[in-house]
Motif scaffolding. Structure first.
Motif, short mmCIF file in Angstrom:
data_model
loop_
_atom_site.label_atom_id
_atom_site.label_comp_id
_atom_site.label_asym_id
_atom_site.label_seq_id
_atom_site.Cartn_x
_atom_site.Cartn_y
_atom_site.Cartn_z
N ALA A 282 23.89 19.74 71.94
CA ALA A 282 22.85 20.76 72.13
C ALA A 282 22.06 20.53 73.41
O ALA A 282 20.85 20.67 73.44
N LEU A 283 22.76 20.14 74.48
CA LEU A 283 22.08 20.04 75.77
C LEU A 283 21.77 21.44 76.25
O LEU A 283 22.45 22.40 75.88
N PHE A 284 20.74 21.56 77.09
CA PHE A 284 20.36 22.88 77.58
C PHE A 284 21.19 23.19 78.82
O PHE A 284 21.00 22.56 79.86
N PHE B 257 22.54 15.95 68.23
CA PHE B 257 23.41 16.90 67.55
C PHE B 257 24.87 16.55 67.74
O PHE B 257 25.26 15.95 68.73
N VAL C 77 15.02 15.94 59.55
CA VAL C 77 14.39 16.37 60.80
C VAL C 77 13.61 17.66 60.64
O VAL C 77 12.91 18.07 61.56
N SER D 147 27.03 18.72 68.50
CA SER D 147 27.39 19.44 69.73
C SER D 147 26.58 18.95 70.93
O SER D 147 26.74 19.46 72.02
N CYS E 145 13.72 12.84 65.62
CA CYS E 145 14.51 13.58 66.58
C CYS E 145 15.98 13.35 66.28
O CYS E 145 16.34 12.32 65.74
N MET E 146 16.79 14.34 66.61
CA MET E 146 18.20 14.27 66.23
C MET E 146 19.10 14.45 67.44
O MET E 146 18.81 15.27 68.31
N ARG F 254 19.46 17.37 57.98
CA ARG F 254 18.67 18.56 58.32
C ARG F 254 17.32 18.55 57.59
O ARG F 254 16.33 19.03 58.12
N ARG G 239 17.65 12.04 76.35
CA ARG G 239 16.68 13.08 76.01
C ARG G 239 15.99 12.75 74.69
O ARG G 239 14.78 12.88 74.55
N ALA G 240 16.80 12.28 73.73
CA ALA G 240 16.23 11.93 72.43
C ALA G 240 15.28 10.74 72.57
O ALA G 240 14.22 10.71 71.95
#
Lengths: 360, 284
Positions: free
Chosen positions: A88-90, A84, A53, A86, A81-82, A50, A150-151
């Motif tokens: 963390a997709l939208f 996650f 980033v 989870s 860029c990380m 944390r 995405r990353a």
């Protein structure tokens, strides 16, 4: 892999009230390497990422990215860029919109964005038709790939991973481990991967950094970490291990309870009388000494077989030595112990396969 | 087993269905029936015609419809702007204090709306709390702050705040924190995160809060009467007048039907535009 340092941290501290999560951490990450940061939960690895980033600020210390200080730069202005845990997709966007998100933020034209997203779908081996799919129509493995795409669309200097595979089932995890390693090779990006799973770290990374209670215990290539751990903690963390506390005597010999290390061995490890040290042997280096064994092993121990475990590719045995110490032994399938539980056996291994951990 | 469950479900829903049918649907049907009766009749045994609707158009009631909808819209927008930061804090920032705030806002609902509005009348009127004090201290007074359109909108905002605040807080609570962090990490500014992540993901709460406040405010009567005096006439006021002073039930019914049709279609469009499951990705 070249040896240019891409990310460097020095004297990094992070405190939450009275609790010190990170305790004076130093680290250098090389350009293009795959570094795994491994540690049990609560060791501070997520706190560390944390800080990398920019989701948190260090209490003290500095982070440099290619020589530029970044610890005070906000997360949305860092070229990192990380991925996650989870993912963390939208959820309200399609696969395509998710992948294109960083490009959209950057102001890229829609046609270019879509073209890049399709390239990334190809790179991650997802069908191009997924561009219009909704996230909730994707399986767990597909979501992983979308998060990776995405990353990568962001084109970061360093890609951080916060245990992205930990929620998946074993088979899928294994597949994605291979894909991730392959992706690392093909993109040439620097990957910093956080996990509590030694296996995952061993399978993928060039170097492993072991974290314990907010500090690095050891940072080394996987082989070194496995065969030459600097501490009991690392040795035990990196899988099954046999540890024997040594008492080095004036004669040069060292007693390990149920067996004795000859002076030539202690000399080789550079041990002198009074040194606190522990002898380490991995279970796969210990074998059963029977009538068929031609050469006498360097070290041997007699004991009783307590249990046998079938690990699939190997067999594991729990053995109680005469002085009560428990040993773990692993054999290949074709070297399975022929006797019964409760039999008395002789175990043997070579001094070459021993490693000495200094200190208490 | 599944069939039994389904039967049990229907059985459990029956009392509520009966109650709703009796108290909600039946008066609606009566009003609809009256709206197509000839003028000034008090029973339903006449040749239906649309004279009441013709009257609605002829007498230019659209101005009061426009005032009601316009003020409701302005109040809803103001409420959204006021409540978003507060709801955000309640859902994501405050911990203990959220409960205090919730109790405080809910407590205000325990006092009747009319009494609270009268409180404002006493505060804002000429010789009231504000004007009276100013005159006593500085010697010059003014005409009081009541009886204009802004004060009606203020009343609507004041009365319907909980109906925007709570759905909004609920909607914001549904935004996953890591989606916000990921967007930020991927280079989005705070404003872009708000626009691309927060607003779409809180959309169900926004729509529910917006519809609740808009529908209630559009049909509100007390604010325009008590605070607004005769500054503007809203449609609900017209409906009441037609039923009482006017003694023209068909006209009142027709006005009511027009209001129901407008608000109903807005609500249906709003509700159908949000698919809670699709937005949250919960459909499997």
């Amino acid at each position: 892999m070249n040896q240019n340092v891409i990310l460097q941290i020095a004297g990094l501290y992070k405190r939450f009230g009275d609790f010190t999560a990170l305790h004076s951490i130093d680290l250098k990450v090389h350009d293009g390497e795959f570094l795994a940061i491994v540690g049990p939960s609560g060791s501070g690895k997520t706190t560390l990422i944390r800080l990398f980033v920019g989701m948190d600020e260090p209490t003290d210390g500095t982070i440099w990215l290619r020589g530029q200080r970044i610890d005070t730069v906000p997360a949305n202005q860092r070229p990192t860029c990380m991925v996650f845990q989870s993912l963390a997709l939208f959820p309200h966007m399609t696969v395509g919109q998710n992948i294109e998100f960083p490009l959209k933020i950057r102001g890229m034209k829609p046609a270019e964005r879509t073209a890049r997203a399709l390239e990334l779908l190809d790179l991650l081996r997802l069908p191009r038709s997924y561009h219009g799919k909704r996230i909730h129509q994707c399986s767990g493995g597909e979501r992983q790939r979308v998060a990776l795409a995405r990353a990568l669309a962001f084109d970061p200097e360093i890609l951080f991973f916060d245990e992205p595979l930990s929620a998946l089932d074993y088979r899928l995890r294994k597949t994605l481990e291979k894909e991730l390693k392959d992706l690392h090779a093909r993109t040439g990006k620097t990957f910093v991967y956080i996990t509590h799973s030694l296996e995952e770290a061993m399978a993928m990374s060039d170097r492993i950094a072991i974290m314990r209670a907010g500090k690095f215990e050891q940072i080394a290539p996987a082989d070194d970490i496995y065969n030459r751990p600097v501490s009991r903690f690392v040795a035990e963390f990196m899988g099954e291990v046999n540890l024997f506390p040594l008492t080095v005597e004036e004669s040069g010999a060292a007693s390990a309870g149920s067996f004795t290390l000859p002076p030539r061995a202690t000399a080789r490890f550079g041990l002198v009388a009074g040194d606190p040290a522990t002898l380490m042997v991995r279970p796969e280096y210990i074998g059963f000494v029977g009538a068929g064994t031609e050469t006498e092993p360097d070290l041997s121990v007699r004991g009783r077989v307590l249990n046998e475990f079938n690990l699939g590719s190997r067999f594991q045995y729990e053995i109680e030595a005469e002085d009560g110490q428990r040993l773990t032994v692993e054999t290949q399938r074709d070297e399975r112990f022929g006797g019964a539980i409760g039999d008395t056996v002789t175990l043997g291994w070579a001094i070459d396969h021993c490693h000495v951990i200094r200190g208490e | 087993m599944e069939r039994l469950d389904r039967r049990l479900g229907a059985l459990c829903a029956t009392p509520m269905l009966l109650l709703l049918g009796l108290t909600f649907l039946a008066p609606l049907v009566v009003v609809a029936a009256f709206s197509i009766m000839p003028e000034k009749v008090f029973d339903l045994w006449h040749q239906p015609d649309f004279s009441a609707y013709v009257e609605v158009i002829r007498q230019g009631y659209w101005t009061s419809v426009a005032w009601a909808l316009g003020m409701a819209l302005v109040a809803t927008v103001i409420l959204f702007l006021i409540c978003w930061p507060l709801a955000y804090a309640m859902a994501k920032v405050y911990r203990r204090f959220t409960l205090v705030l919730t109790i405080g806002v809910v407590l205000s609902l325990f006092v009747s709306e009319n009494i609270r509005l009268f409180g404002w009348v006493l505060t804002l009127m000429k010789g009231g709390l504000i004007e009276g004090h100013l005159r006593a201290w500085f010697g010059t007074g003014f005409d009081g702050l009541l009886y204009n359109v802004p004060v009606i909108i203020f009343g609507l905002v004041y009365v319907y705040l909980p109906f925007m605040l709570f759905p909004l807080a609920q909607g914001i609570a549904m935004i996953p924190d890591d989606a916000r962090q990921a967007a930020y990490d991927l280079g989005a500014s705070r404003r872009r995160v708000l626009w691309e992540i927060d607003l779409p993901l809180a959309a169900p709460g926004i729509v529910v809060g917006g519809l609740l406040t808009f529908v209630l405010a559009a049909g509100a009567i007390a604010e325009s009467k008590l605070l607004g005096g005769q500054a503007v006439i809203v449609i609900a006021d017209d409906v009441e007048t037609a039923f009482t002073y006017g003694q023209n039930w068909p006209l009142g019914s027709a006005l009511a039907m027009v209001l129901i049709a407008i608000i109903g279609s807005i609500a249906i469009v709003g509700v159908s535009r949000i698919d809670l499951d699709a937005i949250m990705g919960r459909r499997r």
